[in-house]
Write an enzyme that holds these catalytic residues in place. Structure first.
Site, short mmCIF file in Angstrom:
data_model
loop_
_atom_site.label_atom_id
_atom_site.label_comp_id
_atom_site.label_asym_id
_atom_site.label_seq_id
_atom_site.Cartn_x
_atom_site.Cartn_y
_atom_site.Cartn_z
N GLY A 1 0.83 -1.21 0.00
CA GLY A 1 0.00 0.00 0.00
C GLY A 1 0.86 1.25 0.00
N SER A 2 0.38 2.27 0.69
CA SER A 2 1.05 3.57 0.62
C SER A 2 2.42 3.60 1.27
CB SER A 2 0.18 4.64 1.25
OG SER A 2 -1.02 4.76 0.54
N THR A 3 2.78 2.57 2.03
CA THR A 3 4.14 2.56 2.58
C THR A 3 5.14 2.49 1.43
OG1 THR A 3 4.06 0.16 2.89
CG2 THR A 3 3.50 1.52 4.79
#
Lengths: 470, 427
Positions: A219-221
């Site tokens: 995801g956004s990591t």
């Protein structure tokens, strides 16, 4: 007799044929027991240390603070009066994925397997030594193993994840030492011989070490890596402005923001802090698949981390086979990108460590200087920029739930969409921001959003880690 | 052990020279017994007593067989070495089993000596070739009908409290039959063939096809690659010796492999065997456990082994009957397994030597057949245990635990050792 001598020729031919077959078999068996033996003998199914274990005290496994994680205790005697030993695991399910078990029937796992030669103190092929020992009556002894594991942090991680599937990894950013690696659901390694069949069939896979082997979309990591790729290649600057619509159309597909919000015109720093998907998708397209892939590899993707227990390699798709829409989604950690919590902890650690990915390890005795060297992923300058961005996440962005009054935490939230079930909640980060002593990755399977679910857990644990260091 | 190129009998004066290494080997064996008990932590006494009994019985067997008329003593000595290694391994695994095996050994030697005394001239056997042929095929096939299953294969008969493997005796009978049949037809078969490949005549192809079909029946119904391979292999090797036509091993080999392959695909119970053979690890805790443990054992043994008594044979199911080779591999390393293979090689070579130095056709073929049967069996079982070929249910002669196998194989080598020029073999 004519028939006799021609028959002799036939018999001789037959004899030669069998000679050849025997020699071929001898060569094959020879190979099996010499050159080819290593690959087979080191298989985890090989329980041939376990039986000796019951006749000789096996080495202990200690946590960093000296607590016993595994030890052999006397448990009766056998028919000829020899002392037998049993293996106990005082911390039970808190440390089972790391420590592993040793079973006569089911082989070895974890550190019990990785450090088996040391722990058992018995090597192979020293028949005459053993004969001598048997004659003189001296006992084989195993040697102890010390782990880098901080038992307090490990227990705290277990508490934090209670009741939820997922994993937490905490590493020392400078050295790469694993301070904690907990995977839930876990299992109690004692009595594994009888419990293994049931455990291996359980739907929630308690035997799987999600911390080092669980593969999830980050995801956004992933945006840490996307930003790193952009900054390192000079494709962008921390101050560059982007337009952030609520959806970005790429090859007929839409990349959307969380809850279809519009980001507005942000600089990279703000886009990072607010985790704007559309801007990062644009950034990814600008950087290009090759650069994205190379940067991911620099951070450790595509390789198994050097840690002593089994760890999976995280995956970034093959750049030559990526369409633009895949590239756009990969920049925000979806579309076939898969990472382990350990890998993402190492990403956070490398930012904390001025751009050098530390060499992950969990055994203290394993001090091999060349192996312990880290790999540089990004320059110090770029790392500095990333640090600023990650601090902003907690201060004013999606990671506000991780903010602490007397500890500056830097990090990145992640909410990874999956086909079935709720999104995975991620948080990666480190603290204290000025002089980091711990880097963390928290993953809660189907937990919801990173900001609301994973961030508070991470903050609690980073607090504890920092307190311990003071 | 060189095969004399002229095929002439060599006066064997070296027998006495062999006594010394023989004694040494047995002495080492005794040390082995002592070491085993030391490893178990008990006193050495029981091991030495048992080892002493083995040594005594070995010497007695040698004398008994010699007294009964056996002149080819090298064969007997090699077999005694093999038997004592077998007893050592059995003792290491289960003292009671070893004791039973020792008693079977006594019985086997008595039966073999009796057989040797009665058999004045091996040529007498040729007269009963059709009896032996029928009986042999009958014994080979009977387990398919009234046999008991064990380890997925139907190779055994239950007689009272004993399970016997009739194929062990069948191979001797079939060897006699093939040898007798072929020696009668020798002139016809070998006439005018000096080129390697000619179009085969119906007379050649007929029996080949028939035997092939029969062996495939054995394979499918008894679910054992070993017996069918042994049977077909025995036929093919003797046909090759008699006719020198490469047709037999080459085409025969092709026919067998393709027949076996097709059967494997058609019959699911055979397919399972092949799957486990190709990849035992994916079903390690299920069907692949036995062969997987065998491989792990041998690989763990390495060069000099983990030491007698320091391995884990209890991890291998049915180790005493089916996997003594793996146990030797684990505890004595490649040194142990290599030595064992060399002993078998010496035995087979000596058998072929007897074949070459006999002057009558039947004797030659019989000796060649018996040696081939032995060689094939050893190759098949060791091949199976090491995953070179799929695992089978045949035993490792003289080393595996099993009364009927020990008796049958002892009679086989007694017969082999009694084949020689008729003038010499009379006691």
């Amino acid at each position: 007799m004519k028939g006799s001598s021609s028959l002799n020729k036939g018999i001789r031919g037959l004899a030669r044929g069998f000679l050849l077959l025997f020699l071929a078999l001898l060569a094959y068996v020879g190979y099996l027991q010499t050159i080819g033996s290593g690959a087979i003998a080191t298989r985890e199914e090989n329980a041939r240390g376990a039986l000796e274990e019951s006749q000789a005290p096996r080495g202990k496994i200690f946590a960093a603070g000296g607590e016993v994680l595994a030890e052999s205790i006397p448990s009766g005697t056998n028919r000829s009066g020899r002392q037998l030993y049993g293996r106990i695991y005082p911390e039970g399910s808190s440390t089972s994925h790391i420590v592993g078990y040793i079973s006569k029937k089911y082989g070895r796992t974890g550190i019990e397997s990785a450090a088996n030669t040391t722990l058992s103190g018995i090597g192979g092929g020293r028949f005459f030594d053993r004969l001598l020992r048997a004659a003189t009556g001296t006992r084989e002894r195993g040697r102890d193993i010390h782990l880098t594991l901080d038992l307090d942090l490990q227990r705290a991680a277990k508490e934090a994840l209670a009741g939820r599937k997922g994993a937490i990894v905490i590493v020392d950013p400078a050295s790469g030492a694993l301070l904690a690696a907990y995977s839930n659901p876990s299992y109690d390694p004692s009595g594994i011989d009888s419990r293994f069949p049931a455990l291996s069939k359980q739907n929630d896979s308690p035997l799987l070490n999600r911390a080092t082997q669980g593969l999830y979309p980050p995801g956004s990591t992933m945006k840490v890596i996307t930003a790193a790729a952009a900054l390192e290649s000079g494709t962008s600057r921390i101050s560059e402005h982007f337009d952030g619509p609520s959806a970005l159309v790429v090859q007929g597909n839409k990349v959307t923001n969380y809850r279809d919000q519009t980001c507005g015109n942000f600089d990279l720093l703000t886009a990072f802090a607010k985790s704007c998907n559309t801007i990062f998708a644009k950034l990814g397209l600008k950087v290009g698949a090759k650069e994205m892939s190379d940067t991911a590899k620099d951070f450790g993707f595509g390789r198994r981390p050097p840690v002593e227990i089994p760890a999976s390699a995280s995956r970034y798709p093959d750049p030559s086979k990526m369409a633009d829409v895949d590239l756009a989604w990969s920049a925000v950690g979806q579309a076939d990108v898969l990472a382990t919590p350990l890998q993402m902890a190492l990403v956070a650690a490398s930012v904390a460590n001025s751009g050098v990915v530390p060499a992950a390890h969990i055994v203290q005795e394993d001090i091999d200087i060349t192996r312990m060297r880290g790999r540089r992923a990004v320059s110090e300058t770029v790392a500095g920029d990333l640090q600023i961005m990650m601090e902003a996440v907690v201060e004013s962005g999606t990671g506000k739930a991780a903010a602490r009054r007397d500890l500056t935490i830097a990090g990145k939230t992640g909410t990874a969409e999956v086909a079935k079930g709720g999104s995975h909640a991620w948080f990666i980060g480190y603290a204290p921001a000025q002089n980091p002593t711990a880097a963390i990755a928290v993953l809660v399977e189907h937990g919801g959003t990173g900001g609301s679910v994973a961030a508070p857990l991470a903050a609690r644990l980073l607090d504890k880690a920092a307190a311990a260091k003071r | 052990m060189r095969l004399n190129r002229q095929g002439q009998a060599r006066k064997d004066t070296a027998v006495t020279a062999l006594f010394l290494p023989f004694a040494l080997l047995l002495g080492l064996d005794l040390c082995g017994f002592g070491a085993v008990t030391a490893a178990a932590g008990g006193g050495i006494a029981d091991g030495l007593i048992f080892g002493g009994a083995v040594w005594f019985l070995s010497a007695s067997s040698l004398l008994a067989l010699r007294a009964s008329g056996v002149r080819e003593l090298k064969i007997v000595m090699i077999v005694i070495c093999l038997v004592s290694i077998g007893l050592l391994v059995q003792y290491r695994m289960d003292r009671d089993l070893a004791q039973t095996q020792l008693i079977w050994l006594v019985g086997a030697v008595i039966l073999s000596s009796g057989f040797s005394l009665l058999l004045r001239d091996h040529r007498a056997l040729a007269r009963f070739k059709y009896l032996f042929g029928t009986l042999g095929i009958f014994l080979l096939v009977i387990p398919a009908i009234i046999g008991v299953e064990h380890g997925g294969a139907k190779l055994w008969l239950q007689i009272g409290p004993y399970t016997v493997q009739p194929s062990e005796i069948a191979k001797i009978m079939l060897a006699i039959f093939f040898a007798a049949y072929l020696s009668d037809r020798q002139r016809q078969l070998s006439e005018g063939r000096d080129s390697a490949f000619r179009l085969p005549r119906l007379a050649d192809v007929g029996p080949l096809l028939m035997m092939w079909a029969l062996s495939l029946v054995v394979l499918v119904v008894e679910r054992d690659l070993g017996s069918s391979l042994l049977f077909f292999g025995l036929f093919v090797t003797l046909m090759f010796a008699a006719t020198r036509r490469p047709l037999y091993p080459v085409v025969g080999g092709l026919m067998f492999t393709s027949g076996a392959a097709v059967s494997y695909f058609l019959f699911s119970h055979l397919r399972v065997r092949v799957d486990v053979w190709l990849d035992p690890w994916s079903d390690f805790f299920g069907r692949g456990y036995q062969i997987g443990q065998s491989l792990l054992a041998m690989a763990s043994g390495g060069i000099s082994g983990r030491g007698l008594g320091y391995g884990s044979p209890s991890l291998i199911p049915a180790a005493a009957t089916d996997f003594p080779f793996a146990v030797i591999g684990e505890e004595l390393g490649i040194i142990g397994t290599g030595l064992l293979l060399l002993l078998y090689l010496m035995l087979v070579a000596r058998g072929f030597y007897v074949a070459l130095n006999t002057s009558d056709l039947f004797g030659k073929l019989l000796a060649a057949g018996l040696s081939s049967a032995l060689a094939l069996q050893v190759l098949v079982i060791i091949g199976g245990v090491t995953k070179a070929i799929p695992m089978t249910g045949v035993t490792l002669p003289f080393v595996s635990y099993g009364g009927s196998s020990l008796v049958a194989n002892m009679i086989l080598i007694t017969l082999l050792a009694r084949i020689g020029d008729p003038q010499v073999s009379k006691p």
